[in-house]
Design an enzyme around this catalytic site. Structure first.
Site, PDB file in Angstrom:
ATOM      1  N   LEU A   1       0.846  -1.190   0.000  1.00 48.62           N
ATOM      2  CA  LEU A   1       0.000   0.000   0.000  1.00 48.62           C
ATOM      3  C   LEU A   1       0.881   1.238   0.000  1.00 48.62           C
ATOM      4  O   LEU A   1       1.996   1.216   0.527  1.00 48.62           O
ATOM      5  CB  LEU A   1      -0.907   0.022   1.235  1.00 48.62           C
ATOM      6  CG  LEU A   1      -1.967  -1.075   1.358  1.00 48.62           C
ATOM      7  CD1 LEU A   1      -2.720  -0.929   2.674  1.00 48.62           C
ATOM      8  CD2 LEU A   1      -2.932  -1.051   0.183  1.00 48.62           C
ATOM      9  N   ASP A   2       0.370   2.334  -0.564  1.00 49.92           N
ATOM     10  CA  ASP A   2       1.092   3.599  -0.528  1.00 49.92           C
ATOM     11  C   ASP A   2       1.222   4.087   0.908  1.00 49.92           C
ATOM     12  O   ASP A   2       0.463   3.677   1.794  1.00 49.92           O
ATOM     13  CB  ASP A   2       0.352   4.660  -1.353  1.00 49.92           C
ATOM     14  CG  ASP A   2       0.266   4.298  -2.825  1.00 49.92           C
ATOM     15  OD1 ASP A   2       1.112   3.523  -3.297  1.00 49.92           O
ATOM     16  OD2 ASP A   2      -0.662   4.794  -3.492  1.00 49.92           O
ATOM     17  N   ALA A   3       2.148   5.009   1.131  1.00 50.75           N
ATOM     18  CA  ALA A   3       2.396   5.517   2.486  1.00 50.75           C
ATOM     19  C   ALA A   3       1.136   6.111   3.100  1.00 50.75           C
ATOM     20  O   ALA A   3       0.868   5.938   4.303  1.00 50.75           O
ATOM     21  CB  ALA A   3       3.513   6.552   2.459  1.00 50.75           C
TER      22      ALA A   3
ATOM     23  N   THR B   1      -1.988   5.367   2.398  1.00 51.78           N
ATOM     24  CA  THR B   1      -3.119   4.445   2.395  1.00 51.78           C
ATOM     25  C   THR B   1      -3.098   3.604   3.673  1.00 51.78           C
ATOM     26  O   THR B   1      -2.048   3.121   4.102  1.00 51.78           O
ATOM     27  CB  THR B   1      -3.069   3.524   1.164  1.00 51.78           C
ATOM     28  OG1 THR B   1      -3.073   4.320  -0.018  1.00 51.78           O
ATOM     29  CG2 THR B   1      -4.270   2.589   1.137  1.00 51.78           C
TER      30      THR B   1
ATOM     31  N   HIS C   1      -0.172   2.781  -7.940  1.00 53.93           N
ATOM     32  CA  HIS C   1      -1.191   3.798  -7.629  1.00 53.93           C
ATOM     33  C   HIS C   1      -2.497   3.541  -8.377  1.00 53.93           C
ATOM     34  O   HIS C   1      -3.176   4.482  -8.805  1.00 53.93           O
ATOM     35  CB  HIS C   1      -0.679   5.194  -7.990  1.00 53.93           C
ATOM     36  CG  HIS C   1       0.484   5.665  -7.164  1.00 53.93           C
ATOM     37  ND1 HIS C   1       0.608   5.405  -5.819  1.00 53.93           N
ATOM     38  CD2 HIS C   1       1.577   6.390  -7.512  1.00 53.93           C
ATOM     39  CE1 HIS C   1       1.728   5.961  -5.375  1.00 53.93           C
ATOM     40  NE2 HIS C   1       2.349   6.541  -6.368  1.00 53.93           N
TER      41      HIS C   1
END
Length: 236
Positions: free
Chosen positions: A100-102, A104, A183
């Site tokens: 997951l993105d930072a 998220t 993303h």
């Protein structure tokens, strides 16, 4: 798995130490000395180090509620690693099955079993991931149909795989996808003229997030096996 990883998983050696032992000819696989650290081996192979048979530790399967502003890396970088929240031995052997993105939050699965995580992250296995998405503007009525068909992401040649969109409120939706491009969720909504302002993963396969932020637990045997069953059903 790679031979160097197997040696690490069977001993207290670091990756550097295991590499040195392998390249020095100290490891035997099925009666043959193997010096290539990248050689693929299986738990059923007979593997020994300096004459002592190696047995890999049992694989671990962990569910974690990822906080915001953490990264799915084994080390701290611009943001702290989510592994700071997991208090287990040999944490360096673990990896995240679907990053997951930072910014998220939500459900993350962590393991040291690469074959198991392959069933989660590979699009052809059709493992569903459910995200709760906050949007900057009300969702348009035609977006669900567009996502079901697939949308063109900037820089991509192929359309996204069919996705399921459920409206919770005009600015909050649930999105179910079976792939994980860079993303992807944010880019999907950008492709239809909207912007993601919050993103939270609630479910992977049959597993739903059930612990508080920053907490973790081991998966049950049935939860672990649910991903193996998914893989088998798609190949049968």
């Amino acid at each position: 798995m790679r031979l160097d990883k197997f040696v690490c998983k069977s001993t207290a050696l670091t990756r550097i130490q295991a590499t040195a032992m392998i390249t020095d000819g100290c490891v035997v696989v099925n009666s043959d000395v193997v010096c290539d650290v990248a050689t693929q081996v299986h738990e059923d192979n007979h593997i020994s180090l300096n004459g002592e048979t190696l047995t890999a530790r049992a694989s671990r399967y962990i569910l974690l509620h990822k906080p915001a502003d953490t990264i799915c890396s084994n080390i701290d970088e611009a943001y702290p690693s989510l592994f700071n929240y997991i208090d287990v031995e040999n944490a360096a052997e673990l990896h995240v099955a679907g990053r997951l993105d930072a910014d998220t939050t939500g459900l993350v699965l962590v393991t040291d079993d690469g074959r198991w995580s392959f069933n989660i992250i590979t699009p052809t296995k059709h493992c569903q991931k459910v995200y709760r998405v906050g949007l900057s503007r009300p969702i348009s009525d035609d977006v669900a149909a567009k996502f079901a068909h697939g949308v063109q992401l900037q820089g991509e040649q192929q359309l996204t795989r069919p996705a399921i969109l459920e409206t919770v409120t005009p600015k909050e939706v649930l999105l179910t996808i079976t792939e994980g491009k860079f993303h992807q969720v944010k880019r999907m909504f950008a492709a239809v003229g909207n912007r993601v302002v919050s993103l939270h993963r609630e479910q992977i396969g049959a597993i739903q997030l059930d612990v508080e932020v920053g907490l973790w637990r081991y998966l049950t045997d049935s939860e672990v096996n649910s991903f193996i069953n998914i893989a088998e059903s798609k190949t049968s």
